[in-house]
Motif scaffolding. Structure first.
Motif, PDB file in Angstrom:
ATOM      1  N   LYS A   1       0.945  -1.206   0.133  1.00 36.82           N
ATOM      2  CA  LYS A   1      -0.061   0.012   0.066  1.00 36.82           C
ATOM      3  C   LYS A   1       0.927   1.272  -0.045  1.00 36.82           C
ATOM      4  O   LYS A   1       0.407   2.086  -0.773  1.00 36.82           O
ATOM      5  N   VAL A   2       1.854   1.276   0.635  1.00 37.46           N
ATOM      6  CA  VAL A   2       3.023   2.345   0.909  1.00 37.46           C
ATOM      7  C   VAL A   2       3.600   2.463  -0.496  1.00 37.46           C
ATOM      8  O   VAL A   2       3.765   3.551  -1.083  1.00 37.46           O
ATOM      9  N   GLU A   3       3.832   1.337  -1.132  1.00 36.44           N
ATOM     10  CA  GLU A   3       4.571   1.298  -2.335  1.00 36.44           C
ATOM     11  C   GLU A   3       3.629   1.985  -3.361  1.00 36.44           C
ATOM     12  O   GLU A   3       4.221   2.876  -4.124  1.00 36.44           O
ATOM     13  N   ARG A   4       2.346   1.703  -3.354  1.00 38.13           N
ATOM     14  CA  ARG A   4       1.540   2.363  -4.281  1.00 38.13           C
ATOM     15  C   ARG A   4       1.379   3.835  -4.048  1.00 38.13           C
ATOM     16  O   ARG A   4       1.215   4.745  -5.018  1.00 38.13           O
ATOM     17  N   THR A   5       1.451   4.370  -2.803  1.00 41.52           N
ATOM     18  CA  THR A   5       1.462   5.896  -2.705  1.00 41.52           C
ATOM     19  C   THR A   5       2.860   6.333  -3.177  1.00 41.52           C
ATOM     20  O   THR A   5       2.731   7.338  -3.913  1.00 41.52           O
ATOM     21  N   ILE A   6       3.934   5.654  -3.009  1.00 39.35           N
ATOM     22  CA  ILE A   6       5.122   6.274  -3.258  1.00 39.35           C
ATOM     23  C   ILE A   6       5.250   6.333  -4.899  1.00 39.35           C
ATOM     24  O   ILE A   6       5.706   7.349  -5.534  1.00 39.35           O
ATOM     25  N   SER A   7       4.741   5.206  -5.437  1.00 36.03           N
ATOM     26  CA  SER A   7       4.942   5.307  -6.883  1.00 36.03           C
ATOM     27  C   SER A   7       4.038   6.376  -7.658  1.00 36.03           C
ATOM     28  O   SER A   7       4.547   6.963  -8.640  1.00 36.03           O
ATOM     29  N   GLY A   8       2.877   6.655  -7.052  1.00 32.64           N
ATOM     30  CA  GLY A   8       2.140   7.705  -7.518  1.00 32.64           C
ATOM     31  C   GLY A   8       2.862   9.035  -7.423  1.00 32.64           C
ATOM     32  O   GLY A   8       2.649   9.826  -8.323  1.00 32.64           O
ATOM     33  N   ILE A   9       3.366   9.280  -6.206  1.00 38.09           N
ATOM     34  CA  ILE A   9       4.225  10.674  -6.137  1.00 38.09           C
ATOM     35  C   ILE A   9       5.323  10.417  -6.996  1.00 38.09           C
ATOM     36  O   ILE A   9       5.500  11.663  -7.486  1.00 38.09           O
ATOM     37  N   ILE A  10       6.024   9.322  -7.203  1.00 35.14           N
ATOM     38  CA  ILE A  10       7.243   9.530  -8.271  1.00 35.14           C
ATOM     39  C   ILE A  10       6.686   9.768  -9.600  1.00 35.14           C
ATOM     40  O   ILE A  10       7.433  10.482 -10.392  1.00 35.14           O
ATOM     41  N   ASN A  11       5.546   9.268  -9.861  1.00 35.06           N
ATOM     42  CA  ASN A  11       4.974   9.354 -11.450  1.00 35.06           C
ATOM     43  C   ASN A  11       4.774  10.982 -11.437  1.00 35.06           C
ATOM     44  O   ASN A  11       4.823  11.394 -12.501  1.00 35.06           O
ATOM     45  N   LYS A  12       4.491  11.689 -10.552  1.00 33.73           N
ATOM     46  CA  LYS A  12       4.031  12.946 -10.681  1.00 33.73           C
ATOM     47  C   LYS A  12       5.418  13.999 -10.344  1.00 33.73           C
ATOM     48  O   LYS A  12       5.032  15.263 -10.582  1.00 33.73           O
ATOM     49  N   SER A  13       6.367  13.415  -9.992  1.00 34.22           N
ATOM     50  CA  SER A  13       7.469  14.009  -9.767  1.00 34.22           C
ATOM     51  C   SER A  13       8.200  14.763 -10.811  1.00 34.22           C
ATOM     52  O   SER A  13       8.399  14.149 -11.856  1.00 34.22           O
ATOM     53  N   THR A  14       8.816  16.117 -10.465  1.00 36.73           N
ATOM     54  CA  THR A  14       9.526  16.755 -11.512  1.00 36.73           C
ATOM     55  C   THR A  14      11.259  16.267 -11.257  1.00 36.73           C
ATOM     56  O   THR A  14      11.992  16.857 -11.966  1.00 36.73           O
ATOM     57  N   ASN A  15      11.315  15.603 -10.140  1.00 31.80           N
ATOM     58  CA  ASN A  15      12.866  15.317  -9.993  1.00 31.80           C
ATOM     59  C   ASN A  15      12.958  13.563  -9.583  1.00 31.80           C
ATOM     60  O   ASN A  15      13.253  13.444  -8.505  1.00 31.80           O
ATOM     61  N   LYS A  16      12.802  12.970 -10.587  1.00 28.60           N
ATOM     62  CA  LYS A  16      12.594  11.705 -10.606  1.00 28.60           C
ATOM     63  C   LYS A  16      14.298  10.961 -10.096  1.00 28.60           C
ATOM     64  O   LYS A  16      14.277  10.104  -9.560  1.00 28.60           O
ATOM     65  N   ILE A  17      15.315  11.810 -10.686  1.00 31.37           N
ATOM     66  CA  ILE A  17      16.646  11.435 -10.557  1.00 31.37           C
ATOM     67  C   ILE A  17      16.734  11.326  -8.961  1.00 31.37           C
ATOM     68  O   ILE A  17      17.480  10.496  -8.293  1.00 31.37           O
ATOM     69  N   ASN A  18      16.641  12.315  -8.273  1.00 32.66           N
ATOM     70  CA  ASN A  18      16.800  12.452  -6.805  1.00 32.66           C
ATOM     71  C   ASN A  18      16.048  11.407  -6.103  1.00 32.66           C
ATOM     72  O   ASN A  18      16.466  11.067  -5.143  1.00 32.66           O
ATOM     73  N   SER A  19      14.836  11.236  -6.695  1.00 29.45           N
ATOM     74  CA  SER A  19      14.253   9.988  -5.813  1.00 29.45           C
ATOM     75  C   SER A  19      14.707   8.840  -6.333  1.00 29.45           C
ATOM     76  O   SER A  19      14.912   7.920  -5.101  1.00 29.45           O
ATOM     77  N   ALA A  20      15.456   8.522  -7.346  1.00 31.53           N
ATOM     78  CA  ALA A  20      16.062   7.394  -7.645  1.00 31.53           C
ATOM     79  C   ALA A  20      17.111   7.126  -6.654  1.00 31.53           C
ATOM     80  O   ALA A  20      17.583   6.166  -6.055  1.00 31.53           O
ATOM     81  N   ASN A  21      17.871   8.245  -6.543  1.00 27.94           N
ATOM     82  CA  ASN A  21      19.168   8.170  -5.580  1.00 27.94           C
ATOM     83  C   ASN A  21      18.953   7.817  -4.195  1.00 27.94           C
ATOM     84  O   ASN A  21      19.456   7.122  -3.607  1.00 27.94           O
ATOM     85  N   ILE A  22      17.645   8.458  -3.791  1.00 26.77           N
ATOM     86  CA  ILE A  22      17.344   8.094  -2.240  1.00 26.77           C
ATOM     87  C   ILE A  22      16.708   6.796  -2.171  1.00 26.77           C
ATOM     88  O   ILE A  22      17.192   5.914  -1.287  1.00 26.77           O
ATOM     89  N   LEU A  23      16.257   5.925  -3.131  1.00 23.74           N
ATOM     90  CA  LEU A  23      15.772   4.579  -3.357  1.00 23.74           C
ATOM     91  C   LEU A  23      16.981   3.757  -3.384  1.00 23.74           C
ATOM     92  O   LEU A  23      17.105   2.610  -2.681  1.00 23.74           O
ATOM     93  N   ILE A  24      17.790   4.293  -4.214  1.00 22.75           N
ATOM     94  CA  ILE A  24      19.224   3.395  -4.477  1.00 22.75           C
ATOM     95  C   ILE A  24      19.810   3.236  -2.992  1.00 22.75           C
ATOM     96  O   ILE A  24      20.394   2.230  -2.731  1.00 22.75           O
ATOM     97  N   ASP A  25      20.004   4.323  -2.241  1.00 20.29           N
ATOM     98  CA  ASP A  25      20.712   4.402  -1.247  1.00 20.29           C
ATOM     99  C   ASP A  25      20.036   3.764   0.055  1.00 20.29           C
ATOM    100  O   ASP A  25      20.525   2.800   0.642  1.00 20.29           O
ATOM    101  N   SER A  26      18.533   3.597  -0.095  1.00 19.38           N
ATOM    102  CA  SER A  26      17.942   3.043   0.710  1.00 19.38           C
ATOM    103  C   SER A  26      17.820   1.421   0.743  1.00 19.38           C
ATOM    104  O   SER A  26      17.778   0.366   1.424  1.00 19.38           O
ATOM    105  N   CYS A  27      17.768   1.032  -0.616  1.00 21.47           N
ATOM    106  CA  CYS A  27      18.026  -0.438  -1.150  1.00 21.47           C
ATOM    107  C   CYS A  27      19.486  -0.996  -1.059  1.00 21.47           C
ATOM    108  O   CYS A  27      19.664  -2.215  -0.324  1.00 21.47           O
ATOM    109  N   LYS A  28      20.603  -0.047  -0.851  1.00 19.26           N
ATOM    110  CA  LYS A  28      21.967  -0.579  -0.560  1.00 19.26           C
ATOM    111  C   LYS A  28      21.889  -0.665   0.988  1.00 19.26           C
ATOM    112  O   LYS A  28      22.839  -1.595   1.480  1.00 19.26           O
ATOM    113  N   THR A  29      21.321  -0.037   1.677  1.00 24.34           N
ATOM    114  CA  THR A  29      21.659  -0.003   2.954  1.00 24.34           C
ATOM    115  C   THR A  29      20.484  -0.674   4.076  1.00 24.34           C
ATOM    116  O   THR A  29      20.710  -0.961   5.268  1.00 24.34           O
ATOM    117  N   ASN A  30      19.702  -1.473   3.354  1.00 26.51           N
ATOM    118  CA  ASN A  30      18.534  -2.064   3.889  1.00 26.51           C
ATOM    119  C   ASN A  30      18.618  -3.788   3.609  1.00 26.51           C
ATOM    120  O   ASN A  30      18.549  -3.900   2.282  1.00 26.51           O
TER     121      ASN A  30
END
Length: 362
Positions: free
Chosen positions: A137-166
Motif C-alpha cells: 500500500k505504501v509502495e502504491r502511494t510512493i509510486s504515484g508520487i514518483i510518477n508526478k515528480s519533477t525530480n525523479k533522479i533525486n527520488s532514484a538516488n534516495i531509493l538506491i541508497d535505501s536499497c543498498k543500506t537495507n
C-alpha cells in the motif's frame, strides 16, 4: 431540513450546504457522510469537499483526532480531496494507527498531499510496516508520487541508497519495484545487476521494477530471463513484464505484435499470464488473431477473455472481408455452446448478411 423524513429534502439541504455552509458544517457533513449510505452519503462527501472559506481546512485538521473513528476516516479522505497539504504531519502520524482502515486511508491520502520532498518520511513508513500487504500500500502511494515528480533522479538516488543500506528482503523488494518508476540510468543498472541475485524474492522484485519502466528498454532482457530460467515464479514475473511491453511499442505492425504475443503464450504457465496475452491479441484486428483463438476455446480459466476477444475482433473485421469473418464465426458457433456467445455472434452473422446484401445491391 437535514432531519426531514423525506430523503430528497435531506439531499437538497446537503447539496445547498456546499454553497452556504461554514466551518460549523464540517462535522455535520462528515457525520452524514460516514453514517448514511447511497446518494445521501455521496452528496455529503461532495459538499464537505466543496465547502468554501479559509477556516474550513483548519476545522478539518482540528477534528482529525476525533474519537469517532468513522468521522475520522471521512475527514482523512477529505484532506486528500481538498489537497490540504498543511495536514501532512497529522496524516503521517495517522499511518501508525492500530485501526487498519484508518491506517490504509492515511497511506492513500499521502499520495494526494505528499510530494517527492517527503520521500524519506514515506520510506520510513514503508519500513515500519510489518505486513507485506501494508508495504505494498505504501509502495502504491510512493509510486504515484514518483510518477508526478519533477525530480525523479533525486527520488532514484534516495531509493538506491535505501536499497543498498537495507538488508530486509521485503523492504529491498519494495525499493527495487519503486526504482522502476524513476527512469534513472543508475536505477536501471541496479535492477539489471539484481537479476543475478541468488534470492528469489529479490530477483522477482528486480524483474517487476524493470516491468514498471516507462520505455521499452527492458523488454528484450525480460524475455531472455523467461526463456533461460526453470524457476516458475521468476518465469511468470518475466513473462508478465514482457507481455505488458508489447502493447507499448507503437512501431510494431499487427503481425509483429501477434508473433510476440504467441511467444508470450508459449512461455506462459498460468491462466493469468495467458489471459493477458490473449486479451492483447483480442485488440489486434487481424485474421491471425481469430486463428490463434481456435487453440484456446472452452477452457474455463480463459473462456471469458477468448469469447469477448473473438466477438471484438470479428466485429471490427466484418466490413473488411465479411465472407471470411462469417466463416470464422460459423466455426466458433459450432464449438462454443455458451448461450451468451451464441446470441452475440448469431446477431453478428445477421449483421454480416445484411452488409453483404447491401454491398451486392449497389
Amino acid at each position: 431540513m437535514l432531519k426531514s423524513n423525506n430523503e430528497l429534502v435531506r439531499i437538497a439541504a446537503i447539496k445547498t450546504l456546499k454553497n452556504i455552509g461554514d466551518k460549523n458544517d464540517v462535522l455535520v457533513l462528515a457525520q452524514i457522510a460516514s453514517s448514511k449510505s447511497g446518494d445521501e452519503s455521496d452528496y455529503a462527501q461532495a459538499s464537505i469537499d466543496e465547502l468554501k472559506g479559509n477556516d474550513i481546512d483548519d476545522e478539518i485538521i482540528k477534528n482529525l483526532n476525533s474519537s469517532d473513528e468513522n468521522i475520522k476516516l471521512e475527514l482523512i479522505r477529505t484532506v486528500g480531496s481538498r489537497n490540504i497539504k498543511s495536514a501532512l504531519n497529522m496524516i503521517l502520524n495517522l499511518t501508525k494507527s492500530e485501526n487498519k482502515i484508518i491506517k490504509s486511508e492515511a497511506i492513500r491520502t499521502l499520495g494526494e498531499i505528499a510530494s517527492e520532498d517527503n520521500l524519506q518520511d514515506l520510506i520510513a513508513i514503508l519500513i515500519q510496516q510489518d505486513e507485506v500487504s501494508d508495504k505494498r500500500k505504501v509502495e502504491r502511494t510512493i509510486s504515484g508520487i514518483i510518477n508526478k515528480s519533477t525530480n525523479k533522479i533525486n527520488s532514484a538516488n534516495i531509493l538506491i541508497d535505501s536499497c543498498k543500506t537495507n538488508s530486509n528482503v521485503d523492504n529491498k523488494s519494495s525499493f527495487l519495484r519503486l526504482l522502476g518508476y524513476t527512469s534513472s540510468d543508475n536505477a536501471y543498472l541496479l535492477l539489471e545487476n539484481e537479476l543475478d541475485n541468488k534470492t528469489e524474492a529479490i530477483k522477482i522484485a528486480a524483474i517487476q521494477g524493470l516491468s514498471n519502466w516507462s520505455t521499452l528498454k527492458p523488454m528484450n532482457g525480460l524475455i531472455k530471463v523467461a526463456e533461460n530460467t526453470n524457476n516458475e515464479n521468476i518465469k511468470s514475473a518475466a513473462v508478465k513484464g514482457f507481455t505488458n511491453f508489447i502493447e507499448i511499442d507503437k512501431n510494431l505492425t499487427a503481425s509483429e505484435k501477434i508473433e510476440l504475443y504467441k511467444k508470450s503464450l508459449n512461455l506462459s504457465q498460468t491462466s493469468n499470464e495467458k489471459n493477458i496475452a490473449l486479451d492483447g491479441i483480442g485488440h489486434i484486428d487481424d485474421f491471425e488473431s481469430l486463428e490463434i483463438f481456435k487453440s484456446y476455446l472452452n477452457q474455463s480459466d480463459l473462456k471469458e477473455t477468448v469469447d469477448d476477444a473473438i466477438n471484438r475482433v470479428a466485429w471490427h473485421l466484418h466490413k473488411t472481408n465479411p465472407e471470411k469473418v462469417k466463416e470464422y464465426i460459423q466455426y466458433f458457433l459450432t464449438q462454443i455452446r455458451d448461450e451468451k456467445f451464441q446470441t452475440k455472434n448469431s446477431e453478428l452473422i445477421n449483421v454480416i448478411d445484411r452488409f453483404i446484401k447491401q454491398r451486392d445491391n449497389k
